[in-house]
Design a protein around this motif. Structure first.
Motif, mmCIF file in Angstrom:
data_model
loop_
_atom_site.group_PDB
_atom_site.id
_atom_site.type_symbol
_atom_site.label_atom_id
_atom_site.label_comp_id
_atom_site.label_asym_id
_atom_site.label_seq_id
_atom_site.Cartn_x
_atom_site.Cartn_y
_atom_site.Cartn_z
ATOM 1 N N GLY A 38 0.879 -1.384 0.016
ATOM 2 C CA GLY A 38 -0.129 0.054 0.095
ATOM 3 C C GLY A 38 0.876 1.185 -0.097
ATOM 4 O O GLY A 38 1.649 1.465 -0.850
ATOM 5 N N GLY A 39 0.465 2.235 0.974
ATOM 6 C CA GLY A 39 1.345 3.524 1.193
ATOM 7 C C GLY A 39 2.638 3.324 1.966
ATOM 8 O O GLY A 39 2.984 4.065 2.718
ATOM 9 N N MET A 40 3.267 2.030 1.967
ATOM 10 C CA MET A 40 4.317 1.761 3.041
ATOM 11 C C MET A 40 5.328 1.093 2.265
ATOM 12 O O MET A 40 5.146 0.195 1.625
ATOM 13 N N ILE A 41 6.699 1.705 2.218
ATOM 14 C CA ILE A 41 7.793 0.880 1.785
ATOM 15 C C ILE A 41 8.784 0.892 2.832
ATOM 16 O O ILE A 41 9.185 1.474 3.658
ATOM 17 N N THR A 42 9.314 -0.667 2.882
ATOM 18 C CA THR A 42 10.264 -1.029 3.821
ATOM 19 C C THR A 42 11.465 -1.362 3.291
ATOM 20 O O THR A 42 11.554 -2.151 2.117
ATOM 21 N N VAL A 53 9.348 4.058 5.076
ATOM 22 C CA VAL A 53 8.651 5.191 4.436
ATOM 23 C C VAL A 53 7.370 4.823 4.337
ATOM 24 O O VAL A 53 6.691 4.089 3.757
ATOM 25 N N ASN A 54 6.200 5.787 4.967
ATOM 26 C CA ASN A 54 4.929 5.515 4.870
ATOM 27 C C ASN A 54 4.185 6.855 4.879
ATOM 28 O O ASN A 54 4.496 7.742 5.163
ATOM 29 N N LEU A 55 3.026 6.646 4.125
ATOM 30 C CA LEU A 55 1.923 7.880 3.953
ATOM 31 C C LEU A 55 1.295 8.191 5.033
ATOM 32 O O LEU A 55 0.685 7.141 5.702
ATOM 33 N N GLN A 56 1.092 9.224 5.386
ATOM 34 C CA GLN A 56 -0.018 9.758 6.515
ATOM 35 C C GLN A 56 -1.031 10.647 5.775
ATOM 36 O O GLN A 56 -0.777 11.861 5.753
ATOM 37 N N LYS A 57 -1.935 9.856 5.210
ATOM 38 C CA LYS A 57 -3.015 10.390 4.025
ATOM 39 C C LYS A 57 -3.729 11.710 5.011
ATOM 40 O O LYS A 57 -3.867 12.641 4.679
#
Length: 110
Positions: A38-42, A53-57
């Motif tokens: 989804g909106g997270m890369i490890t 890194v993750n999105l905080q919508k």
């Protein structure tokens, strides 16, 4: 910034991270393992350490979690900048990746 504008810019940043990981694996011995959900890369390094890194919508931010701490970035119309220091996201990501990999690694938004 609208939610749609945020998502466009945020998705561009995540795609750039994925491209950089692939390029670094082709050009160096870093052997980065990057996984996106989804909106997270490890990003996992050979030594087992990770960058996340993750999105905080709801906040229209991108967050970076590293051994040195957590960082929050907002898009200023040109780049993602730290909400406290004003530092550019990809510069911080490069510095954190370099520290955790034990070799110079450079990330960019291009």
């Amino acid at each position: 910034m609208t939610d749609l504008e945020y998502m466009d810019h945020a998705e561009e940043a995540l795609a750039a991270i994925e491209r950089c990981c692939d390029q670094l694996n082709d050009r160096t011995d870093a052997d980065l393992d990057n996984q996106r959900v989804g909106g997270m890369i490890t990003i996992t390094f050979v030594n087992g350490s990770q960058l996340i890194v993750n999105l905080q919508k709801p906040l229209h931010e991108i967050w970076l979690a590293a051994r040195s701490g957590g960082y929050h970035y907002r898009f200023d119309g040109k780049a993602w900048v730290d909400t406290k220091t004003g530092e550019e996201f990809f510069a911080q990501l490069s510095r954190e990746a370099t520290a955790q990999a034990g070799m110079t690694l450079s990330f960019s938004g291009n």
